[in-house]
Scaffold this motif. Structure first.
Motif: not given
Length: 75
Positions: A65-75
């Motif tokens: 979930l954290l990885r997906a949040r990072i990717k979604h935020a453009g990280g």
């Protein structure tokens, strides 16, 4: 953790690095490192730490979930 709540991000990063040095196969510590890195504004380090947690324990949903949040935020 407490250090993050106190705004002591650098201290939290140091503490997590030290804990991982003692227990490098602890997925929860790598997940904590990801949270700390994200709080410090380092999305690349956060993603790497989340990936490390997933590599150790692919069933750790919060890391995915954290990885997906990072990717979604453009990280």
């Amino acid at each position: 953790g407490l250090l993050l709540r106190q705004g002591r991000t650098a201290d939290a990063q140091k503490a997590v690095r030290e804990a991982i040095a003692v227990a490098p196969t602890n997925a929860a510590l790598h997940l904590l490192a990801a949270d700390v890195a994200l709080a410090a504004g380092d999305s690349a380090a956060a993603e790497a730490a989340a990936d490390a947690a997933i590599e150790i324990d692919p069933n750790i949903a919060s890391a995915w979930l954290l990885r997906a949040r990072i990717k979604h935020a453009g990280g």
